[in-house]
Design a protein around this motif. Sequence first.
Motif, PDB file in Angstrom:
ATOM      1  N   ARG A   1      24.942  88.852  43.935  1.00 17.14           N
ATOM      2  CA  ARG A   1      25.018  87.496  44.465  1.00 17.14           C
ATOM      3  C   ARG A   1      23.826  87.363  45.404  1.00 17.14           C
ATOM      4  O   ARG A   1      23.879  87.765  46.559  1.00 17.14           O
ATOM      5  CB  ARG A   1      26.340  87.269  45.184  1.00 17.14           C
ATOM      6  N   LEU A   2      22.754  86.831  44.868  1.00 13.08           N
ATOM      7  CA  LEU A   2      21.494  86.807  45.602  1.00 13.08           C
ATOM      8  C   LEU A   2      21.622  86.053  46.920  1.00 13.08           C
ATOM      9  O   LEU A   2      21.029  86.439  47.928  1.00 13.08           O
ATOM     10  CB  LEU A   2      20.403  86.167  44.734  1.00 13.08           C
ATOM     11  N   PHE A   3      22.411  84.973  46.914  1.00 15.39           N
ATOM     12  CA  PHE A   3      22.503  84.125  48.102  1.00 15.39           C
ATOM     13  C   PHE A   3      23.758  84.397  48.925  1.00 15.39           C
ATOM     14  O   PHE A   3      24.239  83.518  49.640  1.00 15.39           O
ATOM     15  CB  PHE A   3      22.455  82.654  47.682  1.00 15.39           C
ATOM     16  N   ALA A   4      24.289  85.601  48.839  1.00 14.11           N
ATOM     17  CA  ALA A   4      25.521  85.921  49.568  1.00 14.11           C
ATOM     18  C   ALA A   4      25.343  85.752  51.078  1.00 14.11           C
ATOM     19  O   ALA A   4      26.248  85.298  51.777  1.00 14.11           O
ATOM     20  CB  ALA A   4      25.965  87.348  49.252  1.00 14.11           C
TER      21      ALA A   4
ATOM     22  N   SER B   1      15.521  97.634  46.155  1.00 13.96           N
ATOM     23  CA  SER B   1      16.416  97.892  47.290  1.00 13.96           C
ATOM     24  C   SER B   1      17.650  98.679  46.867  1.00 13.96           C
ATOM     25  O   SER B   1      18.272  99.345  47.696  1.00 13.96           O
ATOM     26  CB  SER B   1      16.837  96.575  47.946  1.00 13.96           C
ATOM     27  N   ARG B   2      18.008  98.617  45.594  1.00 16.73           N
ATOM     28  CA  ARG B   2      19.170  99.336  45.092  1.00 16.73           C
ATOM     29  C   ARG B   2      18.785 100.650  44.414  1.00 16.73           C
ATOM     30  O   ARG B   2      19.647 101.348  43.875  1.00 16.73           O
ATOM     31  CB  ARG B   2      19.941  98.465  44.071  1.00 16.73           C
TER      32      ARG B   2
ATOM     33  N   ARG C   1      24.333  90.642  47.784  1.00 14.15           N
ATOM     34  CA  ARG C   1      25.502  91.504  47.605  1.00 14.15           C
ATOM     35  C   ARG C   1      25.589  91.965  46.155  1.00 14.15           C
ATOM     36  O   ARG C   1      25.622  91.136  45.241  1.00 14.15           O
ATOM     37  CB  ARG C   1      26.766  90.725  47.982  1.00 14.15           C
ATOM     38  N   PRO C   2      25.631  93.274  45.920  1.00 12.23           N
ATOM     39  CA  PRO C   2      25.738  93.751  44.535  1.00 12.23           C
ATOM     40  C   PRO C   2      27.010  93.236  43.870  1.00 12.23           C
ATOM     41  O   PRO C   2      28.075  93.200  44.495  1.00 12.23           O
ATOM     42  CB  PRO C   2      25.788  95.278  44.683  1.00 12.23           C
TER      43      PRO C   2
END
Length: 234
Positions: free
Chosen positions: A28-31, A137-138, A101-102
């Motif tokens: 969720r890129l915009f979390a 980043s992951r 958020r992953p």
Amino acid sequence: MTAETTRLASLVASARYVLWDLDGPICRLFAGYPAHQIAGELVRMIDELGMGALLTEQERASDDPHVALRGVHERHRGSDLGLALEEWLTRRELDVVPKARPTPYADPLIRTWSSLGAKFAITTNNAAVAAAAYIESRGLTDCFPYVYGRTPNLDLMKPNPHCLEEAIKAMGAVPSGTLMIGDAATDLEAARQAGVAFLGYARNESKERFLRDAGAEVVVRSLEQVLEVLRSPS
């Protein structure tokens, strides 16, 4: 095994190449900075530049910043305004990466599937630099040697199959052995036009209904379902 599970297993088994949308299936890129806030900022910027009349009321009210961006592009093609707005949105997408958020089970699914020999690419309407930054980043960069995203030519955004076709070409893939994982009707339409299979991801009931109404035959509410298929003895 249900009919849906059987279809899912068949999709997974035939997929040698997998094209992933970013925002939804992977994260969720915009979390940490909701997309509707960014969409509102984009509309205000357009208004402050005296170009608010370019947008319809529906575009002004959308929670998706791509909607206003595309609206300006369609009515003011090739303009400096469109380029400036696209660059601004790219910067915002980069800004939100640290708080993204992953998607549950995305990371283990990606690593497991990759270890089994599947080849991956990202095909997203977000900026490629933002997608690459998130993947880095992951610790997943090695799994995604190909990342295709939004370009200044917004005509090439999904549902246009351009980024899918570029990824297929770069991977040396064939459409019949390729699967697209997406969470939007634009992903489904791009997959159809590119001639690749489609797996819908929906994090809630309304998104699942939307995908099924658009014609998606297989939709999962959790990526754990895909992981379980991969881990099941064939």
